[in-house]
Scaffold this motif. Sequence first.
Motif, mmCIF file in Angstrom:
data_model
loop_
_atom_site.group_PDB
_atom_site.id
_atom_site.type_symbol
_atom_site.label_atom_id
_atom_site.label_comp_id
_atom_site.label_asym_id
_atom_site.label_seq_id
_atom_site.Cartn_x
_atom_site.Cartn_y
_atom_site.Cartn_z
ATOM 1 N N ASP A 96 0.738 -1.235 -0.002
ATOM 2 C CA ASP A 96 0.049 0.112 0.120
ATOM 3 C C ASP A 96 1.096 1.337 -0.025
ATOM 4 N N ARG A 97 2.118 0.946 -0.010
ATOM 5 C CA ARG A 97 2.990 2.262 -0.034
ATOM 6 C C ARG A 97 3.789 2.322 -1.417
ATOM 7 N N VAL A 98 3.602 1.610 -2.189
ATOM 8 C CA VAL A 98 4.138 1.650 -3.422
ATOM 9 C C VAL A 98 3.477 2.880 -4.501
ATOM 10 N N PRO A 99 4.271 3.773 -4.770
ATOM 11 C CA PRO A 99 3.581 4.954 -5.565
ATOM 12 C C PRO A 99 2.807 4.209 -6.738
ATOM 13 N N THR A 100 1.575 5.132 -6.959
ATOM 14 C CA THR A 100 0.728 4.830 -7.957
ATOM 15 C C THR A 100 1.054 5.629 -9.124
ATOM 16 N N GLY A 101 1.906 6.704 -9.004
ATOM 17 C CA GLY A 101 2.105 7.450 -10.280
ATOM 18 C C GLY A 101 2.963 6.858 -11.225
ATOM 19 N N GLY A 102 3.711 5.898 -10.973
ATOM 20 C CA GLY A 102 4.845 5.467 -12.019
ATOM 21 C C GLY A 102 5.920 6.148 -12.126
ATOM 22 N N ALA A 103 6.879 5.630 -13.090
ATOM 23 C CA ALA A 103 8.147 6.544 -13.132
ATOM 24 C C ALA A 103 8.828 6.072 -14.606
ATOM 25 N N ASP A 104 9.620 7.196 -15.117
ATOM 26 C CA ASP A 104 10.322 6.984 -16.387
ATOM 27 C C ASP A 104 11.280 5.573 -16.137
ATOM 28 N N GLU A 105 11.817 5.661 -14.879
ATOM 29 C CA GLU A 105 12.901 4.673 -14.876
ATOM 30 C C GLU A 105 12.840 4.070 -13.257
ATOM 31 N N HIS A 106 12.837 2.833 -13.255
ATOM 32 C CA HIS A 106 12.661 1.888 -11.929
ATOM 33 C C HIS A 106 14.203 1.600 -11.380
ATOM 34 N N ILE A 107 14.626 2.203 -10.350
ATOM 35 C CA ILE A 107 16.042 1.812 -9.880
ATOM 36 C C ILE A 107 16.080 0.275 -9.089
ATOM 37 N N THR A 108 16.504 -0.372 -9.845
ATOM 38 C CA THR A 108 16.866 -1.903 -9.232
ATOM 39 C C THR A 108 18.071 -2.420 -8.971
ATOM 40 N N HIS A 109 19.053 -1.922 -9.767
ATOM 41 C CA HIS A 109 20.519 -2.186 -9.689
ATOM 42 C C HIS A 109 21.156 -1.774 -8.336
#
Length: 335
Positions: free
Chosen positions: A319-332
């Motif tokens: 329930d804390r994950v942003p709903t607006g999304g993003a151009d780039e998701h940082i996972t590295h």
Amino acid sequence: MSHSALLIAKDATIGLRLNMNGNRNSVKAFLKYAEYAQLPSINADDKWISPFITMLQNFFRDNNDAIRLETVDPQHLGDKTDYDNGIYVLEDYEIVDRINSPADTSPEHRIHDRLLSIDSTQPLVNQLGDFLFGMDTPITSIKIGDQVFLPRLFPSYEYPGRYRIHTVLGFADNDPFNPLTSNKRFKGRPYVDMFNNQDNAVNPQSYITTDTVRVLSYPIYVISFAPANDLHGAGGFDWLPATTMNDGTEALDTFYRHVKDSRDEGGSHIVRLLRITDPNITADMQPKDVTDYIDADIDRWESKEHALKQFVPPNADADRVPTGGADEHITHPYR
């Protein structure tokens, strides 16, 4: 991979070969810049080519190997396979077809920074400048006192740039002494301080006749860091102006610093980088007032607005994950 591409107007027989920056994101930026700079519309009469080449030569800093003209048969474009990024078929300022293109896996990026790079290489008298930080606004939302960008009436080295900033003075309301107020083209339209030596209300050149106009704004970067779950403490945010390339570098450094802090603390916070333009944030505001404004609506920046980049640790509550999304998701891993 190399970076060549062919740009050609629909049904044209002459195209531009790019030997550099032929990828999709760069081409889209070149086209958007041409549109903003009001270069000739791209079509088969080829009048667009010379001004477009001038813009590119400035960007490539007169690298003679970067661009060249090529003649083509528009009926057999598919036969030409010697371009790394294929052939872009253009109409107006849009890509309407792409032929023999590779499997392009590069992510779509917002092109604002690319536009700034292009603009910085153009002659000062022709730069877009602050126009690139403006906000397109419907005429119905314009009010007296707004500062708007309008195309220059003539070039000036004293006041360089393709656009001038003007202040909205009023609207063409019913006035028996002003024939423009009953003219269908101008009735209800705003007029600006186009001229200093006359009544702008009665001069057609002082009116905004388009459906939208770009309003002067004060863009900022917001870097928010919200707790990923109930195990971690309060969040917060940093902000800084977004008016130069150096600002972008500083914003990225701040973002990655908070990402590192979150990782070092076991994924403590969700970190987001946003570039926002809000009519309530103006250049004459005190920094504390900007901070207070962001703080009063922090949920919007932490979750609902689309971000340039964001880091969501694996242990974040759903329930804390942003709903607006993003151009780039940082996972590295942070580096």
